[in-house]
Design a protein around this motif. Structure first.
Motif, PDB file in Angstrom:
ATOM      1  N   VAL A 149       0.177   7.083  -1.065  1.00 21.66           N
ATOM      2  CA  VAL A 149       1.304   6.726  -1.923  1.00 21.66           C
ATOM      3  C   VAL A 149       1.432   5.212  -2.038  1.00 21.66           C
ATOM      4  N   ASP A 150       1.635   4.729  -3.257  1.00 21.60           N
ATOM      5  CA  ASP A 150       1.961   3.319  -3.461  1.00 21.60           C
ATOM      6  C   ASP A 150       3.369   3.053  -2.949  1.00 21.60           C
ATOM      7  N   GLU A 151       3.677   1.779  -2.649  1.00 19.28           N
ATOM      8  CA  GLU A 151       5.025   1.457  -2.164  1.00 19.28           C
ATOM      9  C   GLU A 151       6.089   1.922  -3.141  1.00 19.28           C
ATOM     10  N   TYR A 152       5.837   1.678  -4.432  1.00 20.64           N
ATOM     11  CA  TYR A 152       6.854   2.039  -5.425  1.00 20.64           C
ATOM     12  C   TYR A 152       6.922   3.537  -5.669  1.00 20.64           C
ATOM     13  N   ARG A 210       2.414  15.262   4.119  1.00 19.25           N
ATOM     14  CA  ARG A 210       2.747  13.974   4.712  1.00 19.25           C
ATOM     15  C   ARG A 210       2.253  12.871   3.794  1.00 19.25           C
ATOM     16  N   THR A 211       2.792  11.679   3.964  1.00 23.88           N
ATOM     17  CA  THR A 211       2.421  10.575   3.088  1.00 23.88           C
ATOM     18  C   THR A 211       1.892   9.406   3.907  1.00 23.88           C
ATOM     19  N   ILE A 212       1.019   8.637   3.271  1.00 23.73           N
ATOM     20  CA  ILE A 212       0.507   7.397   3.846  1.00 23.73           C
ATOM     21  C   ILE A 212       0.775   6.299   2.833  1.00 23.73           C
ATOM     22  N   LEU A 213       1.518   5.265   3.233  1.00 23.66           N
ATOM     23  CA  LEU A 213       1.873   4.185   2.328  1.00 23.66           C
ATOM     24  C   LEU A 213       0.760   3.141   2.246  1.00 23.66           C
ATOM     25  N   LYS A 214       0.671   2.519   1.097  1.00 22.13           N
ATOM     26  CA  LYS A 214      -0.335   1.472   0.880  1.00 22.13           C
ATOM     27  C   LYS A 214      -0.019   0.257   1.745  1.00 22.13           C
ATOM     28  N   ASN A 215      -1.072  -0.379   2.256  1.00 19.88           N
ATOM     29  CA  ASN A 215      -0.916  -1.621   3.012  1.00 19.88           C
ATOM     30  C   ASN A 215      -0.595  -2.769   2.065  1.00 19.88           C
ATOM     31  N   LYS A 216       0.484  -3.452   2.332  1.00 22.76           N
ATOM     32  CA  LYS A 216       0.882  -4.556   1.470  1.00 22.76           C
ATOM     33  C   LYS A 216      -0.120  -5.704   1.594  1.00 22.76           C
ATOM     34  N   GLY A 217      -0.487  -6.250   0.459  1.00 24.55           N
ATOM     35  CA  GLY A 217      -1.370  -7.414   0.457  1.00 24.55           C
ATOM     36  C   GLY A 217      -2.840  -7.082   0.333  1.00 24.55           C
ATOM     37  N   LEU A 275     -12.196   4.166  12.492  1.00 20.98           N
ATOM     38  CA  LEU A 275     -11.330   3.539  11.502  1.00 20.98           C
ATOM     39  C   LEU A 275     -11.650   4.161  10.151  1.00 20.98           C
ATOM     40  N   ILE A 276     -10.625   4.703   9.475  1.00 22.01           N
ATOM     41  CA  ILE A 276     -10.810   5.319   8.159  1.00 22.01           C
ATOM     42  C   ILE A 276      -9.855   4.650   7.174  1.00 22.01           C
ATOM     43  N   GLU A 277     -10.424   4.080   6.118  1.00 23.33           N
ATOM     44  CA  GLU A 277      -9.635   3.374   5.116  1.00 23.33           C
ATOM     45  C   GLU A 277      -9.924   3.933   3.728  1.00 23.33           C
ATOM     46  N   ALA A 278      -8.998   3.666   2.804  1.00 25.09           N
ATOM     47  CA  ALA A 278      -9.173   4.110   1.421  1.00 25.09           C
ATOM     48  C   ALA A 278      -8.693   3.033   0.471  1.00 25.09           C
ATOM     49  N   ALA A 279      -9.255   3.023  -0.728  1.00 23.19           N
ATOM     50  CA  ALA A 279      -8.814   2.117  -1.786  1.00 23.19           C
ATOM     51  C   ALA A 279      -8.983   2.844  -3.114  1.00 23.19           C
ATOM     52  N   GLN A 280      -8.178   2.450  -4.074  1.00 19.89           N
ATOM     53  CA  GLN A 280      -8.225   3.107  -5.367  1.00 19.89           C
ATOM     54  C   GLN A 280      -9.301   2.481  -6.237  1.00 19.89           C
ATOM     55  N   VAL A 281      -9.977   3.309  -7.038  1.00 22.73           N
ATOM     56  CA  VAL A 281     -10.953   2.851  -8.014  1.00 22.73           C
ATOM     57  C   VAL A 281     -10.565   3.424  -9.373  1.00 22.73           C
ATOM     58  N   THR A 282     -11.191   2.913 -10.423  1.00 27.31           N
ATOM     59  CA  THR A 282     -10.844   3.330 -11.783  1.00 27.31           C
ATOM     60  C   THR A 282     -11.754   4.452 -12.250  1.00 27.31           C
ATOM     61  N   HIS A 283     -11.132   5.533 -12.728  1.00 30.66           N
ATOM     62  CA  HIS A 283     -11.891   6.655 -13.285  1.00 30.66           C
ATOM     63  C   HIS A 283     -11.473   6.833 -14.748  1.00 30.66           C
ATOM     64  N   ILE A 284     -10.505   7.663 -15.019  1.00 29.02           N
ATOM     65  CA  ILE A 284      -9.949   7.814 -16.368  1.00 29.02           C
ATOM     66  C   ILE A 284      -8.442   7.643 -16.280  1.00 29.02           C
TER      67      ILE A 284
END
Length: 339
Positions: free
Chosen positions: A49-52, A98-105, A139-148
């Motif tokens: 989940v994004d902060e907003y 459950r939710t995981i919030l995005k790391n700020k910055g 350590l497991i991390e994720a980041a968003q990428v562009t699809h459609i």
């Protein structure tokens, strides 16, 4: 388990699923409408989940707190819950959200942090090669990428902590510690008595001098036509990069229009992040049947084959159930060429 309700046996029956907002609703509704029984399996759905997008439990009516539904491109006030939709009551105990919030910055999500104590426990208990049950030190991390548009897509990176130092047996024996379970204690930084109980032996006295090993790192990117900088940052120096290669470079505009990548695009990403091996997946059927995957592999190699003084990045075409063994300290093609 975060709720503290499970033990090792419960962990065997717990399935954790990670993905975008709306994933829980999708799974819950499918289970409800198909009357599927998942007992005794417990499924925990973690939504990134994004902060907003994070919802306040008090549910204020302030429009600024409304969520953005990336799936349908419209605003919604809250996630569907069982008290609103009886169909979701099915989940209750066996299906949890459950939710995981995005790391700020950094624009990334930390799914799991390094658990050094877990790694030490594995070594102390003589389980240095963790199995399925012993993955919680990674350590497991994720980041968003562009699809459609309006479809969230992620890439994931799994990183091992640096391996424990090796014991120089000759040094240890000279100090009065013969091979025994004491070596496992020394590896995790604990001093031990020598075998005749007359003196303490400290870890730095018996470690090998060439203990510069590093943890292995794998980056897996989902469907994408553009890899974000945040995804590239967490993928830096990965041993294996799994990246889609739907079409050949001549069909680049068609691939991008459909939210996908060419093999050359995958090669450029591999070069940017200094990947040691590039594994191409999501290959279009037209290439599998007509030209084969070789044309895609060659296209990617042409982009990432030269890195100045460094060797090129080997490229392989992935297939179902493929296994790729990564050496204990990761790939080190530079050192192999020097030798």
């Amino acid at each position: 388990d975060d709720d503290g309700a499970g033990d090792d046996n419960d962990d065997d029956l717990t399935l954790e699923i990670y993905g975008p907002v709306g994933l829980y609703n999708y799974i819950a509704m499918n289970l409800a409408l198909t009357f599927s029984n998942i007992k005794p399996l417990k499924v925990i759905v973690y939504e990134l989940v994004d902060e907003y997008e994070h919802e306040d439990e008090n549910e204020h009516e302030n429009p600024k707190q409304q969520h953005i539904n990336h799936r349908r491109g419209r605003k919604y006030k809250k996630i569907l819950h069982a008290d609103q939709y009886p169909e979701l009551l099915y989940g209750n105990k066996h299906l949890q959200r459950r939710t995981i919030l995005k790391n700020k910055g950094t624009n990334t999500w930390t799914i799991q942090k390094h658990n050094t104590q877990k790694q030490h426990d594995l070594i102390r208990d003589n389980k240095e090669s963790p199995g399925r049950k012993n993955y919680k030190y990674l350590l497991i991390e994720a980041a968003q990428v562009t699809h459609i548009p309006h479809v969230q897509t992620f890439g994931y990176v799994v990183t091992e902590p640096p391996p424990m130092p090796k014991i120089d047996v000759e040094k240890a024996i000279k100090l009065g510690v013969r091979p025994s379970p004491k070596y496992r204690l020394l590896k995790i930084g604990q001093s031990v008595l020598n075998d005749d109980g007359t003196d303490m032996v400290h870890p730095n006295q018996v470690f090998c001098s060439d203990g510069d090993g590093r943890g292995r790192k794998v980056a897996i990117i989902g469907d994408t036509c553009f890899v974000s900088e945040s995804m590239k940052n967490i993928s830096k120096d990965c041993d294996v990069l799994v990246h889609e290669a739907t079409l050949i470079e001549e069909l680049k505009s068609q691939a991008r229009m459909r939210g996908h990548s060419t093999a050359a695009m995958a090669g450029r990403v591999a070069k940017e992040v200094n990947a040691k091996v590039l594994a191409l997946n999501h290959i279009s059927g037209r290439h599998e049947l007509l030209q084969g995957a070789d044309v895609l592999v060659k296209s990617a190699e042409g982009v990432c084959s030269s890195r100045g003084d460094s060797p090129g990045c080997p490229v392989v075409a992935a297939y179902d159930f493929m296994e790729l063994a990564i050496p204990r300290n990761g790939f080190s093609f530079d050192k192999q060429l020097e030798q």
